[in-house]
Design a protein around this motif. Structure first.
Motif, short mmCIF file in Angstrom:
data_model
loop_
_atom_site.label_atom_id
_atom_site.label_comp_id
_atom_site.label_asym_id
_atom_site.label_seq_id
_atom_site.Cartn_x
_atom_site.Cartn_y
_atom_site.Cartn_z
N CYS A 12 32.15 49.78 15.63
CA CYS A 12 32.40 49.43 17.08
C CYS A 12 32.51 47.83 16.62
N PHE A 13 31.97 47.67 15.67
CA PHE A 13 31.29 46.22 15.72
C PHE A 13 33.03 45.28 15.34
N LEU A 14 33.35 45.64 14.78
CA LEU A 14 34.31 45.19 14.19
C LEU A 14 35.62 45.30 15.29
N SER A 15 35.46 46.62 15.86
CA SER A 15 36.90 46.68 16.70
C SER A 15 36.64 45.72 18.21
N THR A 16 35.44 45.38 18.16
CA THR A 16 35.47 44.92 19.65
C THR A 16 35.73 43.36 19.23
N ASN A 17 35.48 43.09 17.85
CA ASN A 17 35.12 41.76 17.42
C ASN A 17 37.35 41.39 17.28
N LEU A 18 38.16 42.41 16.92
CA LEU A 18 39.43 42.30 17.03
C LEU A 18 40.39 42.27 17.92
N PHE A 19 39.48 43.28 19.51
CA PHE A 19 40.20 43.36 20.50
C PHE A 19 39.44 42.02 21.26
N ALA A 20 38.15 41.01 20.88
CA ALA A 20 37.93 39.90 21.34
C ALA A 20 39.10 39.09 20.81
N GLY A 25 43.90 35.04 21.66
CA GLY A 25 45.24 35.12 20.75
C GLY A 25 46.11 34.36 21.87
N LYS A 26 46.40 36.41 22.43
CA LYS A 26 46.93 36.41 24.10
C LYS A 26 47.10 35.19 24.82
N LYS A 27 44.97 35.00 25.16
CA LYS A 27 45.15 33.68 26.38
C LYS A 27 46.23 32.32 25.78
N LEU A 28 45.81 32.43 24.52
CA LEU A 28 46.64 31.05 23.22
C LEU A 28 48.06 30.94 23.67
N PHE A 29 48.11 32.44 23.60
CA PHE A 29 49.88 32.45 23.93
C PHE A 29 50.39 31.47 25.24
N GLU A 30 49.93 33.09 25.56
CA GLU A 30 49.95 31.86 27.13
C GLU A 30 49.90 30.93 27.66
N GLN A 31 48.82 29.68 27.47
CA GLN A 31 48.37 28.46 27.11
C GLN A 31 49.83 27.24 26.74
N LYS A 32 50.24 28.34 25.59
CA LYS A 32 50.87 27.18 24.43
C LYS A 32 52.53 27.56 24.75
N CYS A 33 52.80 29.06 24.22
CA CYS A 33 53.67 29.53 24.56
C CYS A 33 54.75 29.65 25.56
N ALA A 34 54.29 30.51 26.29
CA ALA A 34 54.52 31.03 27.35
C ALA A 34 55.51 30.62 28.63
N GLU A 35 55.46 29.28 28.37
CA GLU A 35 56.01 28.07 29.45
C GLU A 35 57.33 28.55 28.45
N CYS A 36 57.30 29.08 27.13
CA CYS A 36 58.83 28.54 26.90
C CYS A 36 59.56 30.02 26.78
N HIS A 37 58.37 30.65 25.95
CA HIS A 37 58.77 32.03 25.69
C HIS A 37 58.82 33.26 26.96
N LYS A 38 59.86 33.70 27.47
CA LYS A 38 59.48 34.34 27.99
C LYS A 38 59.14 35.86 27.68
N GLY A 39 58.59 36.51 28.80
CA GLY A 39 57.62 38.03 28.60
C GLY A 39 58.64 39.36 27.95
N ALA A 131 45.98 29.66 14.68
CA ALA A 131 47.17 30.26 14.12
C ALA A 131 46.43 32.13 13.68
N GLU A 132 45.11 32.19 13.32
CA GLU A 132 45.34 32.94 13.05
C GLU A 132 44.48 33.84 14.39
N LEU A 133 43.96 32.75 15.50
CA LEU A 133 44.79 33.77 16.91
C LEU A 133 45.84 34.36 17.52
N LEU A 134 46.82 33.37 17.01
CA LEU A 134 48.17 33.83 17.11
C LEU A 134 48.30 35.30 16.55
N ALA A 135 47.95 35.42 14.98
CA ALA A 135 48.79 36.31 13.95
C ALA A 135 48.40 37.54 14.85
#
Length: 266
Positions: A12-20, A25-39, A131-135
């Motif tokens: 459960c701990f591992l699953s929770t951390n992977l989800f986090a 990573g999703k938040k980072l992509f939206e902040q740094k990448c989504a302006e150029c890369h469409k959904g 890089a880890e979060l985006l991965a």
């Protein structure tokens, strides 16, 4: 007993951390990448754009987020071994850092048919943590999208609205499958149990189709299909997002044949 409880808690701990990590990573992509890369744009529409319309339909100058996730995780040039998750994270991290620092079309893993339309990318330096979060984001992208995808399967009632169905299909870039069935149809029940209700089949359908179940004993077939219906249940009608009939498939099908039907109509 204590050992078993520890294993469950650790999982459960591992699953929770992977989800986090995925959410970060999703938040980072939206902040740094989504302006150029469409959904998300359906692969059916992307194939039409690049292979049939010479990019005149979408005029994409940079890949969409689902194109990036697919290139990294599922394409012929995918990064890392799908059977070695831990090592794959590291390899994706390294690829992202190296490619973004020195974008070179010759080192791109994107589809060759699309590359010629993309504009030159400026170098971008990202940290090891980014890089880890985006991965983690790209590795969890497909599962997250399938989990949160609106259910495409609908059972039509007598007051259905054809225009609304077409509007939804066109907005999502999906074909339509109309499934003619009956409560007294033995082969319909068998096919639903053995094929249509399987999670992987439903996920495959949801990717590119809106699936409409019609009990022909009580509800009339939409889109003028009555004239094409020979009275056999089950019968599957495949239509474009505009309601144009592509193919008719009377009878029940095994899983592999039904998946081939889905594939051949894209």
């Amino acid at each position: 007993m204590i050992k078993k409880a520890f294993i469950i808690l650790f999982a459960c701990f591992l699953s929770t951390n992977l989800f986090a990590d995925f959410q970060e990573g999703k938040k980072l992509f939206e902040q740094k990448c989504a302006e150029c890369h469409k959904g998300f744009i359906s692969f059916k529409k992307l194939k039409e754009n690049f292979y049939e319309r010479n990019n005149k339909l979408l005029n994409l100058e940079i890949p969409t987020e689902n194109m990036l996730a697919w290139a990294i995780m599922d394409s012929s040039k995918k990064i890392g071994d799908p059977n070695d998750v831990d090592m794959r994270v590291v390899e994706i991290e390294e690829y992202l850092k190296n490619y973004l620092a020195n974008p070179d079309v010759n080192n791109s893993i994107c589809d060759q048919a699309a590359l010629k339309y993309y504009k030159k990318k400026e170098p971008l330096k990202i940290s090891d943590e980014e890089a880890e979060l985006l991965a983690q984001y790209f590795m969890g992208y497909k599962a997250d999208r399938l989990k949160n995808m609106p259910k495409a399967n609908k059972e039509l009632s007598s007051n259905y609205n054809e225009k609304e169905i077409l509007k939804e299909a066109q907005a999502q870039g999906k074909h339509i499958i109309v499934y003619a069935t009956s409560k007294t149809c033995y082969f319909c029940k068998k096919m639903e149990k053995d094929v249509l209700n399987l999670e992987d089949v439903k996920e495959t359908m949801s990717e590119d189709y809106i699936f409409l179940k019609v009990d022909v004993d009580y509800v009339s077939l939409p889109f003028g299909l009555k004239k094409h219906f020979k009275g056999m249940t089950p019968t599957f009608f495949v239509l474009t997002s505009g309601g144009e009939l592509l193919n008719t498939y009377p009878g029940a099908w095994i899983k592999s044949d039904f998946l081939q039907i889905l594939k051949e109509n894209l």
